[in-house]
Design an enzyme around this catalytic site. Structure first.
Site, PDB file in Angstrom:
ATOM      1  N   CYS A  85       3.531   9.932   0.042  1.00 20.26           N
ATOM      2  CA  CYS A  85       2.120  10.320   0.103  1.00 20.26           C
ATOM      3  C   CYS A  85       1.797  11.239  -1.066  1.00 20.26           C
ATOM      4  CB  CYS A  85       1.826  11.013   1.431  1.00 20.26           C
ATOM      5  SG  CYS A  85       0.123  11.618   1.555  1.00 20.26           S
ATOM      6  N   HIS A 110       5.521   5.053  12.534  1.00 22.65           N
ATOM      7  CA  HIS A 110       5.614   5.025  11.065  1.00 22.65           C
ATOM      8  C   HIS A 110       6.544   6.153  10.635  1.00 22.65           C
ATOM      9  CE1 HIS A 110       3.710   4.452   6.974  1.00 22.65           C
ATOM     10  NE2 HIS A 110       4.206   5.680   6.837  1.00 22.65           N
ATOM     11  N   HIS A 122       9.267   7.919   7.673  1.00 25.13           N
ATOM     12  CA  HIS A 122       9.806   8.051   6.329  1.00 25.13           C
ATOM     13  C   HIS A 122      11.253   8.514   6.440  1.00 25.13           C
ATOM     14  CE1 HIS A 122       6.109   7.650   3.738  1.00 25.13           C
ATOM     15  NE2 HIS A 122       5.615   7.620   4.967  1.00 25.13           N
ATOM     16  N   ASN A 128       9.440   5.122   2.827  1.00 23.32           N
ATOM     17  CA  ASN A 128       9.381   4.617   4.196  1.00 23.32           C
ATOM     18  C   ASN A 128      10.747   4.059   4.614  1.00 23.32           C
ATOM     19  OD1 ASN A 128       6.257   4.317   4.950  1.00 23.32           O
ATOM     20  ND2 ASN A 128       6.515   3.807   2.804  1.00 23.32           N
ATOM     21  N   ARG A 169       0.824  -1.205   0.000  1.00 28.56           N
ATOM     22  CA  ARG A 169       0.000   0.000   0.000  1.00 28.56           C
ATOM     23  C   ARG A 169       0.859   1.256   0.000  1.00 28.56           C
ATOM     24  NH1 ARG A 169      -0.967   4.908   2.440  1.00 28.56           N
ATOM     25  NH2 ARG A 169      -0.340   3.950   4.416  1.00 28.56           N
ATOM     26  N   ASP A 170       1.456   1.598   1.123  1.00 29.19           N
ATOM     27  CA  ASP A 170       2.223   2.842   1.208  1.00 29.19           C
ATOM     28  C   ASP A 170       3.439   2.813   0.293  1.00 29.19           C
ATOM     29  OD1 ASP A 170       3.141   5.296   1.960  1.00 29.19           O
ATOM     30  OD2 ASP A 170       3.302   4.870   4.081  1.00 29.19           O
TER      31      ASP A 170
END
Length: 312
Positions: free
Chosen positions: A243, A210, A212, A252, A17-18
Site C-alpha cells: 500500500c 486479505h 499480507h 500479499n 491492482r494490489d
C-alpha cells in the site's frame, strides 16, 4: 481445521491492482491485460483489475479506463474495480466493464486520513454510499475494512471497533465484507477471534480475508481464516503487493502458495497451479526481478519418476 471445512474456497486474484500498485516500474497497459488473461487461463473467476483513484497518488493505476476497455469479454468472470469515493465509483461504472465495486473503509483515523483524506467514520459513510451507488446501477459491491488487525500509525486496533464497522456495512447488504491485514501484523489466533466475531455480527453476509505476508505469517493466517469461516481469500500471483500509504507494507499472500497449501489439504480452489507458476516466471521477467512466492521457486509436490525416467 481443513477437516472441518467441506466446501471450496474462492480466490480473488488481486495482482493487477494490489500486486502492481506499489511497484516503481510502470507496467504497460497491454502487459496488465496479459496478466489478467493469464489469471483467467489459470482458472481465476474473480479478479481485481484496477483501482479508480487519483493518478497523482497512485501512478500505476493511471490507466484504469484503458485497462477496462481492453478486458476480455467473459460472462464467467467478475471484474472488480477498487473505488474510494463517489468520483471513483462513477468512473468505474462509466467504463461499462466493471461488474463489482470494491469499497474500502479504514479502522483508524490516522490511516484513513493518509489513505483517503477522511476519518474512519467518514470512510464507512463513503463505503455505504458506494454500495448504494452500485445497487442503483444494477451492479454488486463489496467492502473491505483496511487495517483490521493493526495500523501503521496507531498500532493496536480494538476488535470491537472492527466489529462495529462490519455491522454498519452489513446494514447496506454488500455482497461480502473483507477484513484486511494491510500491513501484515496479524497472527492466526487474532484472525480466528476477529473473523468469528464479525461473522456473528453480520449474519449471512460472506466474509473475505486479505493478508499480507510482511512478517511471514500470511499462509498461517489464511488457514486460520478459513477455519473461522472465511469463504473467500484475496491473493496475488507472485506475492506482489503493498500500500503506498502504509509504511512498511509488503506483498500479499501469493496465489500459487495459497493454492498449493489448500489443494494439498483437500480444499479445492479451481485454480491451475502449474499455470500460476508459469505466470509467476513470466511476471518476474517482465518486472526484472524474482518474485516473493515460494512455490514458484520450489515447484509443486514432486511427481514420482519411473525407473526408466530416473536412469535415463
Amino acid at each position: 481445521m481443513a477437516e472441518l471445512y467441506t466446501g471450496n474456497i474462492e480466490i480473488v486474484e488481486v495482482s493487477p491492482r494490489d500486486g502492481l500498485q506499489n511497484e516503481q516500474v510502470q507496467i504497460a497497459t497491454a502487459d496488465k491485460i496479459r496478466l489478467i488473461e493469464r489469471a483467467i487461463e489459470a482458472g481465476a473467476r474473480r479478479i481485481e483489475v484496477t483501482s479508480f483513484v487519483n493518478p497523482r497518488a497512485v501512478p500505476q493505476m493511471a490507466d484504469a479506463e484503458e485497462v477496462c476497455a481492453a478486458l476480455p469479454q467473459r460472462d464467467d468472470v467478475t471484474y472488480i474495480g477498487l473505488v474510494m469515493n463517489q468520483r471513483g465509483a462513477d468512473r468505474a461504472l462509466d467504463t461499462g466493464r466493471i461488474d463489482q465495486l470494491g469499497a474500502v473503509c479504514v479502522a483508524t483515523d490516522r490511516f484513513a486520513m493518509a489513505n483517503q483524506g477522511q476519518t474512519s467514520e467518514g470512510s464507512v459513510e463513503a463505503a455505504l454510499a458506494i454500495i448504494e451507488t452500485a445497487r442503483a446501477a444494477a451492479k454488486s459491491a463489496q467492502a473491505t475494512i483496511a487495517a483490521s488487525f493493526g495500523c501503521p500509525f496507531e498500532g493496536e486496533v480494538a476488535e470491537d471497533r472492527v466489529v462495529a464497522m462490519a455491522s454498519a456495512l452489513a446494514a447496506a447488504r454488500p455482497a461480502e465484507i473483507a477484513l484486511a491485514d494491510t500491513i501484515g501484523v496479524a497472527n492466526p489466533a487474532h484472525v480466528a477471534s476477529l473473523i468469528a466475531k464479525v461473522k456473528e455480527a453480520i449474519g449471512a453476509i460472506p466474509v473475505r480475508a486479505h493478508f499480507h505476508n510482511t512478517r511471514g505469517t500470511g499462509l498461517a493466517n489464511v488457514w486460520s481464516a478459513i477455519g473461522a469461516g472465511a469463504v473467500t481469500i484475496d491473493a496475488s500471483i507472485g506475492g506482489l503487493g503493498g500500500c503506498p500509504f502504509a509504511p512498511g507494507a509488503a506483498g500479499n499472500v501469493a496465489t500459487e502458495d495459497v493454492v498449493y497449501m489448500l489443494e494439498r489439504a483437500g480444499i479445492a480452489t479451481g485454480l491451475d497451479l502449474p499455470a500460476l507458476i508459469a505466470t509467476n516466471h513470466w511476471l518476474g521477467e517482465l518486472m526484472g526481478k524474482d518474485l516473493p512466492a515460494m512455490v514458484a521457486k520450489s515447484g509443486g509436490f514432486p511427481v514420482p519418476k519411473t525407473q526408466e525416467e530416473e536412469f535415463a
